[in-house]
Design an enzyme around this catalytic site. Structure first.
Site, PDB file in Angstrom:
ATOM      1  N   MET A  99     -14.898  43.270  10.786  1.00 30.86           N
ATOM      2  CA  MET A  99     -14.249  44.582  10.900  1.00 30.86           C
ATOM      3  C   MET A  99     -14.924  45.402  11.998  1.00 30.86           C
ATOM      4  SD  MET A  99     -12.909  45.683   7.193  1.00 30.86           S
ATOM      5  CE  MET A  99     -14.412  46.427   6.613  1.00 30.86           C
TER       6      MET A  99
ATOM      7  N   HIS B 272     -23.448  39.982  11.889  1.00 33.06           N
ATOM      8  CA  HIS B 272     -22.234  39.418  12.485  1.00 33.06           C
ATOM      9  C   HIS B 272     -22.597  38.454  13.624  1.00 33.06           C
ATOM     10  CE1 HIS B 272     -20.734  43.559  11.196  1.00 33.06           C
ATOM     11  NE2 HIS B 272     -19.908  42.762  10.554  1.00 33.06           N
TER      12      HIS B 272
ATOM     13  N   GLU C 219     -23.175  35.091   3.634  1.00 34.55           N
ATOM     14  CA  GLU C 219     -23.590  35.010   2.221  1.00 34.55           C
ATOM     15  C   GLU C 219     -23.897  36.386   1.659  1.00 34.55           C
ATOM     16  OE1 GLU C 219     -26.887  32.423   1.686  1.00 34.55           O
ATOM     17  OE2 GLU C 219     -25.677  30.623   2.010  1.00 34.55           O
ATOM     18  N   LYS C 220     -24.066  37.354   2.539  1.00 29.83           N
ATOM     19  CA  LYS C 220     -24.339  38.708   2.064  1.00 29.83           C
ATOM     20  C   LYS C 220     -23.226  39.166   1.123  1.00 29.83           C
ATOM     21  CE  LYS C 220     -24.001  43.300   2.905  1.00 29.83           C
ATOM     22  NZ  LYS C 220     -22.798  43.989   3.333  1.00 29.83           N
TER      23      LYS C 220
HETATM   24  P1  AMP Z   1     -17.527  42.894   7.801  1.00 27.10           P
HETATM   25  O1  AMP Z   1     -17.361  43.278   9.227  1.00 27.10           O
HETATM   26  O2  AMP Z   1     -18.472  43.770   7.051  1.00 27.10           O
HETATM   27  O3  AMP Z   1     -16.218  42.663   7.098  1.00 27.10           O
HETATM   28  O4  AMP Z   1     -18.246  41.483   7.813  1.00 27.10           O
HETATM   29  C1  AMP Z   1     -17.770  40.414   8.593  1.00 27.10           C
HETATM   30  C2  AMP Z   1     -18.555  39.180   8.234  1.00 27.10           C
HETATM   31  O5  AMP Z   1     -19.946  39.400   8.482  1.00 27.10           O
HETATM   32  C3  AMP Z   1     -18.448  38.794   6.750  1.00 27.10           C
HETATM   33  O6  AMP Z   1     -18.355  37.377   6.649  1.00 27.10           O
HETATM   34  C4  AMP Z   1     -19.742  39.304   6.172  1.00 27.10           C
HETATM   35  O7  AMP Z   1     -20.153  38.588   5.022  1.00 27.10           O
HETATM   36  C5  AMP Z   1     -20.677  39.045   7.345  1.00 27.10           C
HETATM   37  N1  AMP Z   1     -21.909  39.853   7.245  1.00 27.10           N
HETATM   38  C6  AMP Z   1     -21.990  41.194   7.024  1.00 27.10           C
HETATM   39  N2  AMP Z   1     -23.281  41.566   6.945  1.00 27.10           N
HETATM   40  C7  AMP Z   1     -24.024  40.448   7.112  1.00 27.10           C
HETATM   41  C8  AMP Z   1     -25.429  40.178   7.135  1.00 27.10           C
HETATM   42  N3  AMP Z   1     -26.329  41.143   6.958  1.00 27.10           N
HETATM   43  N4  AMP Z   1     -25.838  38.900   7.332  1.00 27.10           N
HETATM   44  C9  AMP Z   1     -24.932  37.901   7.509  1.00 27.10           C
HETATM   45  N5  AMP Z   1     -23.595  38.096   7.512  1.00 27.10           N
HETATM   46  C10 AMP Z   1     -23.149  39.347   7.311  1.00 27.10           C
END
Ligand code: AMP
Length: 284
Positions: free
Chosen positions: A30, A37, A148-149
């Site tokens: 997002m 990311h 995995e978060k």
């Molecule tokens: P988001 O933009 O928050 O929807 O996240 C996009 C992707 O990044 C998803 O697969 C999340 O699980 C991953 N993600 C978010 N934060 C972390 C983190 N701290 N470490 C690893 N992956 C993450």
């Protein structure tokens, strides 16, 4: 880096690559990109010859009272980060492209969507399952990487891909953390200085509780102790702190063969989530 906004264009690009013998790795996001990311992008690049990242703030996963409007959207910085990593294409569909007038389909994954993050965000995982299934079918990558978060989300996506026969390999990437253990998140930007000083405690308390459960201390006592520690540390609310099976996410009263400890807690208006593996009990 190719900048792609429509389903037709992304399909054309990916099928051209595939015809040239390339393997395509995909990372949906997002935006408001951080090292978490970027680590997933690197993982996609290690395992495939072409990488695609998407940036789309999905309205379907936000409830009306949530932060859809104010969710951070630092687009220029995001594009620069992806460009620097050498991402081959960034896919940024519009909401008209994703949810045209007359859109009527829902995707719901039973059981795994029950409880945990659904307690406070009952529509969240249906929104995630819908957008992820659409993105996977639009991009048609060979593999897609998720963090995995967001552990419950990762399990839901694995189940959904299996049930719907979406031809993609799902890869889980390890959680990237700040020095004090706080899991990186785009929403950490909402934390005040004093909240940020407390935020890392969520991970510290999770790890301590995981170790206790590994050492066969009582699960419910460990969990209630951890919840009091979080409250004492300054968390305003603990949404959940639970020991679950690491695949089915069914609640576990005892540590028989390991599992996952998952937690969500609020600091002011910011809700933090984290999880930690619990190994099989060590025989004393
Ligand atoms: P988001 O933009 O928050 O929807 O996240 C996009 C992707 O990044 C998803 O697969 C999340 O699980 C991953 N993600 C978010 N934060 C972390 C983190 N701290 N470490 C690893 N992956 C993450």
């Amino acid at each position: 880096m190719k900048d792609i906004q429509t389903i037709r264009q992304i399909r054309e690009q990916v099928s051209k690559w595939r015809n040239d013998g390339e393997q395509i790795g995909f990372v949906p996001t997002m935006g408001a990109l951080h090292e978490g990311h970027l680590s997933l992008v690197r993982l996609a690049q290690e395992r495939s010859s072409k990488s695609v990242a998407s940036i789309y703030v999905n309205p379907a996963q936000f409830a009306p009272n949530e932060d859809f409007e104010t969710y951070p959207r630092p687009l220029d910085e995001d594009l620069e980060k992806l460009e620097q990593l050498g991402v081959d294409a960034v896919y940024m569909p519009s909401s008209e492209e994703m949810y045209p007038d007359g859109f009527a389909t829902h995707v719901h994954v039973d059981r795994l969507s029950d409880g945990l993050c659904s307690l406070s965000r009952p529509h969240f995982f249906d929104g995630v399952a819908l957008v992820v299934s659409k993105l996977l079918l639009q991009v048609l990558p060979d593999l897609a990487v998720f963090g995995e978060k967001d552990y419950q989300q990762l399990m839901i996506i694995r189940q959904m891909v299996k049930d719907l026969n979406i031809p993609v390999t799902i890869v889980g990437g390890p959680t990237q953390r700040e020095a004090d253990g706080l899991a990186m998140s785009s929403r950490n930007a909402y934390l005040s200085t004093s909240e940020r000083a407390v935020a890392g405690k969520l991970n510290v308390i999770l790890k301590e509780a995981a170790l206790k459960i590994e050492n066969l201390q009582d699960v419910s006592q460990t969990v209630s102790g951890a919840i009091s520690q979080l409250t004492q540390a300054g968390f305003s609310e603990v949404d959940y702190f639970e020991f679950r099976d690491s695949q089915t996410l069914s609640p576990q009263e005892r540590n028989e063969s390991g599992g996952r400890l998952l937690a969500a807690a609020k600091l002011g208006r910011t809700r933090l989530i984290d999880n930690w593996p619990v190994r099989e009990p060590k025989l004393q």
